[in-house]
Design an enzyme around this catalytic site. Structure first.
Site, PDB file in Angstrom:
ATOM      1  N   LYS A 129       3.644  39.079  -3.543  1.00  0.00           N
ATOM      2  CA  LYS A 129       2.265  38.795  -3.923  1.00  0.00           C
ATOM      3  C   LYS A 129       1.337  39.919  -3.458  1.00  0.00           C
ATOM      4  O   LYS A 129       1.786  40.910  -2.877  1.00  0.00           O
ATOM      5  CB  LYS A 129       1.847  37.440  -3.360  1.00  0.00           C
ATOM      6  CG  LYS A 129       2.678  36.290  -3.959  1.00  0.00           C
ATOM      7  CD  LYS A 129       2.301  34.941  -3.401  1.00  0.00           C
ATOM      8  CE  LYS A 129       0.932  34.478  -3.854  1.00  0.00           C
ATOM      9  NZ  LYS A 129       0.887  34.214  -5.307  1.00  0.00           N
ATOM     10  N   LYS A 143       2.038  25.083  -3.772  1.00  0.00           N
ATOM     11  CA  LYS A 143       0.802  24.462  -3.291  1.00  0.00           C
ATOM     12  C   LYS A 143       0.973  22.946  -3.278  1.00  0.00           C
ATOM     13  O   LYS A 143       0.391  22.202  -4.069  1.00  0.00           O
ATOM     14  CB  LYS A 143      -0.371  24.883  -4.163  1.00  0.00           C
ATOM     15  CG  LYS A 143      -0.667  26.382  -4.071  1.00  0.00           C
ATOM     16  CD  LYS A 143      -1.773  26.803  -5.014  1.00  0.00           C
ATOM     17  CE  LYS A 143      -2.006  28.302  -4.945  1.00  0.00           C
ATOM     18  NZ  LYS A 143      -3.026  28.768  -5.899  1.00  0.00           N
ATOM     19  N   ARG A 145       0.815  -1.213   0.000  1.00  0.00           N
ATOM     20  CA  ARG A 145       0.000   0.000   0.000  1.00  0.00           C
ATOM     21  C   ARG A 145       0.849   1.265   0.000  1.00  0.00           C
ATOM     22  O   ARG A 145       0.538   2.236  -0.707  1.00  0.00           O
ATOM     23  CB  ARG A 145      -0.953  -0.015   1.195  1.00  0.00           C
ATOM     24  CG  ARG A 145      -1.855   1.213   1.356  1.00  0.00           C
ATOM     25  CD  ARG A 145      -2.434   1.731   0.059  1.00  0.00           C
ATOM     26  NE  ARG A 145      -3.080   0.700  -0.749  1.00  0.00           N
ATOM     27  CZ  ARG A 145      -3.324   0.813  -2.045  1.00  0.00           C
ATOM     28  NH1 ARG A 145      -2.948   1.896  -2.703  1.00  0.00           N
ATOM     29  NH2 ARG A 145      -3.909  -0.153  -2.704  1.00  0.00           N
ATOM     30  N   GLU A 175       3.905  39.757  -8.374  1.00  0.00           N
ATOM     31  CA  GLU A 175       2.600  39.384  -8.911  1.00  0.00           C
ATOM     32  C   GLU A 175       1.788  40.638  -9.192  1.00  0.00           C
ATOM     33  O   GLU A 175       1.682  41.519  -8.335  1.00  0.00           O
ATOM     34  CB  GLU A 175       1.854  38.501  -7.907  1.00  0.00           C
ATOM     35  CG  GLU A 175       0.450  38.114  -8.341  1.00  0.00           C
ATOM     36  CD  GLU A 175      -0.279  37.337  -7.258  1.00  0.00           C
ATOM     37  OE1 GLU A 175      -0.228  36.105  -7.283  1.00  0.00           O
ATOM     38  OE2 GLU A 175      -0.894  37.985  -6.382  1.00  0.00           O
ATOM     39  N   ASP A 177      -1.323  37.467 -13.106  1.00  0.00           N
ATOM     40  CA  ASP A 177      -2.311  36.614 -12.454  1.00  0.00           C
ATOM     41  C   ASP A 177      -3.709  36.820 -13.022  1.00  0.00           C
ATOM     42  O   ASP A 177      -4.235  37.945 -13.053  1.00  0.00           O
ATOM     43  CB  ASP A 177      -2.318  36.900 -10.946  1.00  0.00           C
ATOM     44  CG  ASP A 177      -3.119  35.869 -10.175  1.00  0.00           C
ATOM     45  OD1 ASP A 177      -3.023  34.673 -10.499  1.00  0.00           O
ATOM     46  OD2 ASP A 177      -3.849  36.263  -9.241  1.00  0.00           O
TER      47      ASP A 177
END
Length: 284
Positions: free
Chosen positions: A168, A136, A101, A198, A219
């Site tokens: 950002k 992410k 597994r 960004e 973006d």
């Protein structure tokens, strides 16, 4: 492709095995399978895709049972078709079942990332744009998830908060503007560290260009706005597009002239590639 060294992979495989074996080991296998049973099994692809994670699969078996012989038949980065035999595992049957597994969890997940990346890469092959991942990632799995992106033909964005500056929207809001954020970053970092900013609008991009950066993250811009943004940048930095990236939308985004397309879903919500363990031989 160059695999990650075992010294990086072993702690991940070991932790997953310890989680699975718990406090008493594999009580089902110990009760049902004779201790002296020797078997041969194969890892077989069920879906078409791209392989990644074979090193972790190997360690999942050999850490739990060193007497197992694991023979890799297909390497990471290779294309798979349903029915392809990826590897053969021979030896004590209990060890095969205990490692199964964990091996499949890593192999299916990472191959899913590699396969999704390959689909995006293929969608923009007619352009100069490269496909990239983001931060992410699943906590603790960033290195191997980014490795899987490379196996699929993609490129890696920064690995963490410490290897590049990425200004950002919240940085801009707290700093008081695009230009001031870039200038503060430039004053604070070393000469080898890149700065990316960004921007959501052409006005923000114009402000960023007034002081200059190494890369501009465009973006959620549509293809028409991206073309204008690329023209404004004029080769004076990397143009990166993000937002709403799918195999269907990627071609038009790439055709706008961007250098890089980043997609967070490649690592945070990708579908696994189905790989199974098939029993072949019983006792000799």
């Amino acid at each position: 492709m160059t695999p990650l060294p075992d010294i990086m992979l072993e702690p991940l495989a070991r932790a997953a095995l310890l989680e699975d074996l718990g406090r008493a080991g594999d009580i089902t296998t110990d009760a049902v399978v004779p201790a002296d049973l020797v078997s041969s099994t194969v890892l077989r692809a069920r879906d078409p895709g791209v392989l990644a994670g074979i090193g972790l699969a190997r360690l999942a078996f050999t850490l739990v049972e060193p007497r197992l012989r694991f023979s890799t038949l297909i390497e990471d980065g290779s294309r798979l078709q349903p029915g392809d035999v990826i590897a053969r595992i021979e030896g004590p049957a209990r060890g095969i079942l205990m490692g199964e597994r964990v091996a499949l969890n890593y192999l299916c997940h990472l191959s899913g990332i590699a396969s999704a990346t390959a689909r995006l890469v293929e969608a923009v092959r007619h352009t100069r744009a490269r496909i990239s991942c983001t931060r992410k990632t699943t906590p603790g799995l960033r290195a191997i998830q980014k490795y899987a992106v490379r196996a699929g033909g993609g490129a890696n964005h920064r690995f963490g908060l410490d290897d590049a500056v990425l200004i950002k929207d919240n940085h801009i809001a707290m700093a008081g503007g695009v230009a001031v954020a870039i200038l503060r970053a430039r004053e604070a970092i070393g000469h080898l560290v890149k700065i990316e900013v960004e921007v959501d609008t052409l006005e923000q991009l114009r402000e960023a260009l007034s002081v200059g950066a190494d890369a501009y993250l465009l973006d959620n811009m549509d293809p028409a706005m991206l073309r204008e943004a690329v023209s404004m940048i004029g080769g004076q930095g990397i143009a990166e597009a993000s937002g709403r990236i799918t195999p269907e939308t990627a071609p038009a985004i790439a055709e706008a002239g961007v250098d890089l397309i980043s997609a967070g879903w490649l690592t945070h919500s990708v579908t696994v590639l189905d790989v199974g363990l098939d029993y072949e031989v019983g006792p000799g």
